[in-house]
Design an enzyme around this catalytic site. Sequence first.
Site, PDB file in Angstrom:
ATOM      1  N   ASP A  36       0.816  -1.278  -0.081  1.00  0.00           N
ATOM      2  CA  ASP A  36       0.041  -0.028   0.165  1.00  0.00           C
ATOM      3  C   ASP A  36       0.793   1.186  -0.111  1.00  0.00           C
ATOM      4  OD1 ASP A  36      -2.077   1.520   2.501  1.00  0.00           O
ATOM      5  OD2 ASP A  36      -1.868   1.922   0.276  1.00  0.00           O
ATOM      6  N   ASP A 220      -1.850   5.518  -4.944  1.00  0.00           N
ATOM      7  CA  ASP A 220      -2.192   4.794  -3.906  1.00  0.00           C
ATOM      8  C   ASP A 220      -2.532   3.440  -4.432  1.00  0.00           C
ATOM      9  OD1 ASP A 220      -4.490   4.847  -1.167  1.00  0.00           O
ATOM     10  OD2 ASP A 220      -2.935   3.582  -1.486  1.00  0.00           O
TER      11      ASP A 220
HETATM   12  C1  LIG Z   1      -1.395   7.037   8.982  1.00  0.00           C
HETATM   13  C2  LIG Z   1      -2.648   7.039   8.149  1.00  0.00           C
HETATM   14  C3  LIG Z   1      -2.620   6.575   6.762  1.00  0.00           C
HETATM   15  C4  LIG Z   1      -1.674   7.156   6.109  1.00  0.00           C
HETATM   16  C5  LIG Z   1      -3.877   6.566   6.091  1.00  0.00           C
HETATM   17  N1  LIG Z   1      -3.861   6.687   4.581  1.00  0.00           N
HETATM   18  C6  LIG Z   1      -4.816   6.575   3.775  1.00  0.00           C
HETATM   19  O1  LIG Z   1      -6.092   6.575   4.193  1.00  0.00           O
HETATM   20  C7  LIG Z   1      -4.798   6.565   2.328  1.00  0.00           C
HETATM   21  N2  LIG Z   1      -4.583   5.219   2.018  1.00  0.00           N
HETATM   22  C8  LIG Z   1      -5.695   4.304   2.052  1.00  0.00           C
HETATM   23  C9  LIG Z   1      -5.085   2.976   1.866  1.00  0.00           C
HETATM   24  O2  LIG Z   1      -4.454   2.650   0.722  1.00  0.00           O
HETATM   25  C10 LIG Z   1      -6.321   1.815   2.215  1.00  0.00           C
HETATM   26  N3  LIG Z   1      -7.323   2.099   1.180  1.00  0.00           N
HETATM   27  C11 LIG Z   1      -5.799   0.506   2.459  1.00  0.00           C
HETATM   28  C12 LIG Z   1      -6.850  -0.574   2.529  1.00  0.00           C
HETATM   29  C13 LIG Z   1      -6.406  -1.898   2.658  1.00  0.00           C
HETATM   30  C14 LIG Z   1      -7.572  -0.100   3.889  1.00  0.00           C
HETATM   31  C15 LIG Z   1      -5.688   7.177   1.753  1.00  0.00           C
HETATM   32  C16 LIG Z   1      -5.959   8.597   2.232  1.00  0.00           C
HETATM   33  C17 LIG Z   1      -5.740   7.343   0.364  1.00  0.00           C
HETATM   34  C18 LIG Z   1      -4.562   8.117   6.372  1.00  0.00           C
HETATM   35  O3  LIG Z   1      -4.207   9.044   5.532  1.00  0.00           O
HETATM   36  N4  LIG Z   1      -5.491   8.163   7.371  1.00  0.00           N
HETATM   37  C19 LIG Z   1      -6.304   9.517   7.628  1.00  0.00           C
HETATM   38  C20 LIG Z   1      -7.500   9.311   7.651  1.00  0.00           C
HETATM   39  C21 LIG Z   1      -8.183   9.787   6.565  1.00  0.00           C
HETATM   40  C22 LIG Z   1      -7.702   9.999   5.309  1.00  0.00           C
HETATM   41  C23 LIG Z   1      -8.666  10.565   4.284  1.00  0.00           C
HETATM   42  C24 LIG Z   1      -9.729  10.726   4.546  1.00  0.00           C
HETATM   43  C25 LIG Z   1     -10.209  10.407   5.536  1.00  0.00           C
HETATM   44  C26 LIG Z   1      -9.582  10.036   6.615  1.00  0.00           C
HETATM   45  C27 LIG Z   1      -5.695  10.052   8.810  1.00  0.00           C
HETATM   46  O4  LIG Z   1      -6.578  10.721   9.530  1.00  0.00           O
HETATM   47  O5  LIG Z   1      -4.305   9.852   9.403  1.00  0.00           O
HETATM   48  C28 LIG Z   1      -4.032  10.311  10.568  1.00  0.00           C
END
Ligand SMILES: CC[C@H](C)[C@H](NC(=O)[C@@H](NC[C@H](O)[C@@H](N)CC(C)C)C(C)C)C(=O)N[C@@H](Cc1ccccc1)C(=O)OC
Length: 331
Positions: A36, A220
């Site tokens: 990922d 992504d």
């Molecule tokens: C460390 C956290 C990781 C990096 C998390 N990353 C992600 O969510 C990115 N990738 C998401 C993953 O590729 C996911 N689809 C994997 C499957 C198997 C669940 C999205 C944004 C494209 C994130 O940004 N989380 C956000 C939550 C979020 C993101 C976007 C919209 C809404 C909420 C957060 O708050 O991180 C602190």
Amino acid sequence: ENGSAAAIPIDPRFDIAYVTPVTIGTPPQTLYLDFDTGSSDLWVFSSHTPESQVRGQRIYSPEKSSTAKLLAGHTWSILYGDGSGSLGNVYTDNFTVGGVTVTSQAVQTAQQVSYSFTSQSEIHGLVGLGFSTLNTVFPNGQLTFFDNAKSTLDSPVFTADLKWKKEGTYDFGFIDETKYTGEITYLPVQTDPGYWTFTSSGYAVGDGAFHPASIVGIADTGTSLTYLPAEVVTSYWGQVDGAVDSDYYGGYVFPCSSKLPSFTFGVGPANITIPASYINYAQITEGSPVCFGGLQSSSWLGVNIWGDVALKAAFVVFNGANPPTIGWAKK
Ligand SMILES: CC[C@H](C)[C@H](NC(=O)[C@@H](NC[C@H](O)[C@@H](N)CC(C)C)C(C)C)C(=O)N[C@@H](Cc1ccccc1)C(=O)OC
């Protein structure tokens, strides 16, 4: 020491996600993980995951590995954009994928996983390939497999050659010229906050005119669909008979019998075309005449995401040199 590993679609009907075999520990335990580029935690279903939350997934048992070491006092907790998440504690152990071994990789063992992970038996965890700044381990953030492996690779790169309803590959340390045609166009990467963020130079719907635009988004591999600004997806779905943005289904749906245009996005002076078949993502339910689109609005996300629907139309180079860049080629 370079490597190559399969990216296997977890569902034969439509590309929800791709998993890649890895081995962890001594003797080696084989799990299938979702690589990922949109996150930076390497976490696995484990002997610490409550049985009520495990439904067919393979698990990593650190207590059965002679090389596992608990990273005392460290925990992690991650939330993904789709609302799924997991949390737990941390070990270091030997980690191998496609012949590339890291001997002291932080392996985050899940003590809790959300239902969407429990319900997907083919995904046994994730390998984050984003920048290590996004790693959620507390109090000390850990390095990704790629950051740990970089110095042992011929070149600090990995490439994604994802395919539509077929097995693709992730290569580590080298660029396989047989996997693409023409030239690779490299674009600058914005590493803050830690995604592979780049700017697309515009888009075209089908054979229509190219619309120059600066679309900032992330590459992504862990996101199934592609989420772009509302005006872009509205102009796309406006070309499809019967397409509607449905609150009920949570996005653009259309009659499965409708003809779809392709979608082209700019990468510098070049471009990548996503075939219409990739955008005809899936029937709402088995046998339904209603289909869900592979191109959806990003307005609710706050970030544009070039997910698998776009990535599988290209050969993508994630160049971890300093400064990092992202390369795109037709194939
Ligand atoms: C460390 C956290 C990781 C990096 C998390 N990353 C992600 O969510 C990115 N990738 C998401 C993953 O590729 C996911 N689809 C994997 C499957 C198997 C669940 C999205 C944004 C494209 C994130 O940004 N989380 C956000 C939550 C979020 C993101 C976007 C919209 C809404 C909420 C957060 O708050 O991180 C602190």
